[in-house]
Motif scaffolding. Structure first.
Motif, PDB file in Angstrom:
ATOM      1  N   UNK A 196       0.827  -1.221   0.000  1.00 22.59           N
ATOM      2  CA  UNK A 196       0.000   0.000   0.000  1.00 22.59           C
ATOM      3  C   UNK A 196       0.857   1.265   0.000  1.00 22.59           C
ATOM      4  N   UNK A 197       0.237   2.360  -0.390  1.00 23.85           N
ATOM      5  CA  UNK A 197       0.939   3.644  -0.424  1.00 23.85           C
ATOM      6  C   UNK A 197       1.197   4.137   0.997  1.00 23.85           C
ATOM      7  N   UNK A 198       2.142   5.055   1.118  1.00 22.24           N
ATOM      8  CA  UNK A 198       2.437   5.660   2.409  1.00 22.24           C
ATOM      9  C   UNK A 198       1.229   6.473   2.881  1.00 22.24           C
ATOM     10  N   UNK A 199       0.895   6.420   4.174  1.00 22.10           N
ATOM     11  CA  UNK A 199      -0.280   7.159   4.658  1.00 22.10           C
ATOM     12  C   UNK A 199      -0.112   8.665   4.474  1.00 22.10           C
ATOM     13  N   UNK A 200      -1.189   9.320   4.109  1.00 21.85           N
ATOM     14  CA  UNK A 200      -1.198  10.777   3.982  1.00 21.85           C
ATOM     15  C   UNK A 200      -2.562  11.292   4.412  1.00 21.85           C
ATOM     16  N   UNK A 201      -2.596  12.560   4.797  1.00 18.01           N
ATOM     17  CA  UNK A 201      -3.848  13.118   5.308  1.00 18.01           C
ATOM     18  C   UNK A 201      -4.898  13.199   4.204  1.00 18.01           C
ATOM     19  N   UNK A 202      -6.131  12.937   4.572  1.00 17.43           N
ATOM     20  CA  UNK A 202      -7.240  12.948   3.621  1.00 17.43           C
ATOM     21  C   UNK A 202      -7.903  14.316   3.668  1.00 17.43           C
ATOM     22  N   UNK A 203      -8.306  14.809   2.519  1.00 19.32           N
ATOM     23  CA  UNK A 203      -8.935  16.129   2.455  1.00 19.32           C
ATOM     24  C   UNK A 203     -10.366  16.055   2.985  1.00 19.32           C
ATOM     25  N   UNK A 204     -10.809  17.159   3.557  1.00 15.50           N
ATOM     26  CA  UNK A 204     -12.159  17.218   4.116  1.00 15.50           C
ATOM     27  C   UNK A 204     -13.206  17.078   3.013  1.00 15.50           C
ATOM     28  N   UNK A 205     -12.958  17.676   1.843  1.00 13.22           N
ATOM     29  CA  UNK A 205     -13.936  17.631   0.750  1.00 13.22           C
ATOM     30  C   UNK A 205     -14.147  16.205   0.244  1.00 13.22           C
ATOM     31  N   UNK A 206     -13.056  15.471   0.013  1.00 10.68           N
ATOM     32  CA  UNK A 206     -13.198  14.093  -0.490  1.00 10.68           C
ATOM     33  C   UNK A 206     -13.817  13.173   0.558  1.00 10.68           C
ATOM     34  N   UNK A 207     -13.480  13.390   1.837  1.00  9.75           N
ATOM     35  CA  UNK A 207     -14.068  12.564   2.889  1.00  9.75           C
ATOM     36  C   UNK A 207     -15.562  12.815   3.018  1.00  9.75           C
ATOM     37  N   UNK A 208     -15.980  14.055   2.848  1.00 12.94           N
ATOM     38  CA  UNK A 208     -17.400  14.391   2.950  1.00 12.94           C
ATOM     39  C   UNK A 208     -18.214  13.683   1.881  1.00 12.94           C
ATOM     40  N   UNK A 209     -17.668  13.571   0.668  1.00 11.80           N
ATOM     41  CA  UNK A 209     -18.371  12.886  -0.418  1.00 11.80           C
ATOM     42  C   UNK A 209     -18.550  11.404  -0.098  1.00 11.80           C
ATOM     43  N   UNK A 210     -17.534  10.786   0.486  1.00 11.76           N
ATOM     44  CA  UNK A 210     -17.608   9.363   0.803  1.00 11.76           C
ATOM     45  C   UNK A 210     -18.590   9.078   1.935  1.00 11.76           C
ATOM     46  N   UNK A 211     -18.736  10.017   2.863  1.00 15.47           N
ATOM     47  CA  UNK A 211     -19.587   9.784   4.031  1.00 15.47           C
ATOM     48  C   UNK A 211     -21.050  10.116   3.781  1.00 15.47           C
ATOM     49  N   UNK A 212     -21.360  10.853   2.720  1.00 17.29           N
ATOM     50  CA  UNK A 212     -22.734  11.307   2.497  1.00 17.29           C
ATOM     51  C   UNK A 212     -23.713  10.156   2.287  1.00 17.29           C
ATOM     52  N   UNK A 213     -23.275   9.059   1.663  1.00 13.39           N
ATOM     53  CA  UNK A 213     -24.190   7.969   1.372  1.00 13.39           C
ATOM     54  C   UNK A 213     -24.302   6.926   2.461  1.00 13.39           C
ATOM     55  N   UNK A 214     -23.730   7.187   3.642  1.00 15.06           N
ATOM     56  CA  UNK A 214     -23.711   6.179   4.706  1.00 15.06           C
ATOM     57  C   UNK A 214     -24.751   6.402   5.782  1.00 15.06           C
ATOM     58  N   UNK A 215     -25.511   7.493   5.708  1.00 15.81           N
ATOM     59  CA  UNK A 215     -26.543   7.793   6.690  1.00 15.81           C
ATOM     60  C   UNK A 215     -25.978   7.783   8.107  1.00 15.81           C
ATOM     61  N   UNK A 216     -24.943   8.579   8.326  1.00 19.76           N
ATOM     62  CA  UNK A 216     -24.333   8.670   9.644  1.00 19.76           C
ATOM     63  C   UNK A 216     -25.120   9.630  10.531  1.00 19.76           C
ATOM     64  N   UNK A 217     -25.006   9.434  11.829  1.00 17.67           N
ATOM     65  CA  UNK A 217     -25.593  10.378  12.775  1.00 17.67           C
ATOM     66  C   UNK A 217     -24.745  11.653  12.791  1.00 17.67           C
TER      67      UNK A 217
END
Length: 359
Positions: A196-217
């Motif tokens: 796997x690639x070396x860990x790096x910080x994830x952007x807030x914008x890309x993370x928000x797109x991934x979480x939108x379809x999960x129906x989180x509280x």
């Protein structure tokens, strides 16, 4: 005639309803349960192990091990028997298994993610939760993480949101990559990577797109966003020392050449350092076949593991060193051929001539 057609249509409709009813089966009572269904909304289905029947499930119903979860649009929330909360989003296909304390139950992993994304919350769990994808394996223990597999890109990504999470090549698990909260690591065979690639910080914008379809509280969503923001603000641990007005005698040689009162020895050191810096940034002379450059590139691709090169480019076995280097083809009439080749050449010529004489 119209009455007969109407009766026929009613008969066919009855057969269709009967076949559809037989396709939906209740949960088998003797099947091992791998979790409890907490939420199911949208176009989502749960099938049995061989995908021949739809399970007639309801909220708080048990889900048999080896069941398939198919979500076209919507989401599914499952509480796994190991204590992990699993949330699956739209366009997801997964299969659920059970494995406690590395004792083989129904599968070596807990969830197989064929496509889509899975949100894992292990705050109430005491064991490791493993998610298997077509090319990688993600591990989460007492933390929160998001595992995503893109079927088109053949890319597996894990984003740690609380505590550490790891990702590894499912075919070569010796090199794991750990990601801290707010970091992401991925594995993609299309890029000829075996680790796997070396860990790096994830952007807030890309993370928000991934979480939108999960129906989180709101609490879950804000917690994930906070992890990304905190990681983005993290800087290197540095401490700047205060500059002295007058350097000591020992530090005089290490003063910048542009400052007054610099000794001749310090000027020589500064000039030498400048020449070395210039050499470092000189363009590398390209060659048609540079073995050293190719070896260095391969080591970076495989994460510095020399055995990874054999994984990418398997070498031929049971060959002598001469056979590996080059193959020479000479004419049978060449003077450089050994004696047995010349004799064999004469024998073949004589055989051909005898055949032509007989004809």
């Amino acid at each position: 005639m119209k009455k007969l057609m109407a009766i026929g249509m009613l008969f066919l409709g009855g057969l269709f309803e009967l076949a559809h009813a037989n396709n939906v089966a209740p949960l088998p009572g003797d099947a091992a349960s791998c979790g409890v269904l907490q939420r199911l909304e949208g176009d989502a289905q749960i099938l049995n192990a061989d995908r021949s029947q739809l399970l007639n499930v309801s909220l708080n119903a048990s889900i048999p091990c080896s069941s398939w979860i198919s979500i076209n649009e919507g989401y599914v929330e499952i509480l796994h028997r190991q204590g992990h909360l699993v949330k699956l989003s739209s366009n997801t296909l997964a299969e659920i298994f059970d494995n406690q304390n590395d004792q083989q139950k129904t599968g070596s992993d807990h969830l197989v993610l064929f496509k889509g994304s899975a949100y894992l919350d292990g705050k109430k769990s005491t064991s490791e939760f493993r998610v298997l994808t077509p090319n990688a394996r993600a591990r989460v223990e007492k933390g929160i993480a998001l595992v995503v597999y893109s079927l088109g890109d053949e890319d597996t990504q894990i984003i740690a949101l609380r505590e550490k999470a790891s990702l590894e090549n499912r075919f070569e698990a010796s090199r794991k990559m750990e990601a801290a909260p707010g970091e992401a690591t991925s594995l993609n065979f299309k890029f000829l990577r075996v680790v796997p690639t070396a860990p790096k910080n994830v952007s807030v914008a890309s993370l928000k797109i991934l979480l939108n379809g999960l129906s989180l509280t709101p609490k879950e969503f804000n917690g994930a966003m906070d992890a990304a923001v905190v990681r983005a603000k993290r800087t290197f641990a540095t401490q700047l020392a205060e500059k002295k007005s007058k350097p000591s005698a020992e530090e005089a040689d290490r003063v910048l050449a542009s400052e007054p009162g610099v000794t001749a020895q310090a000027e020589q050191k500064a000039a030498f350092a400048k020449r070395q810096d210039q050499k470092r940034y000189e363009r590398y002379a390209m060659k048609a076949d540079d073995k050293e450059a190719n070896d260095r590139w391969l080591l970076r691709v495989v994460g510095g593991d020399p055995e990874g090169k054999d994984f990418l480019f398997p070498k031929l076995r049971n060959l002598s060193s001469k056979q590996k280097e080059k193959v020479y083809v000479r004419s049978l009439s060449s003077k450089e051929n050994p004696k047995w080749v010349k004799e064999e050449h004469k024998r073949i010529i004589s055989s051909i001539r005898s055949v032509s004489d007989e004809e």
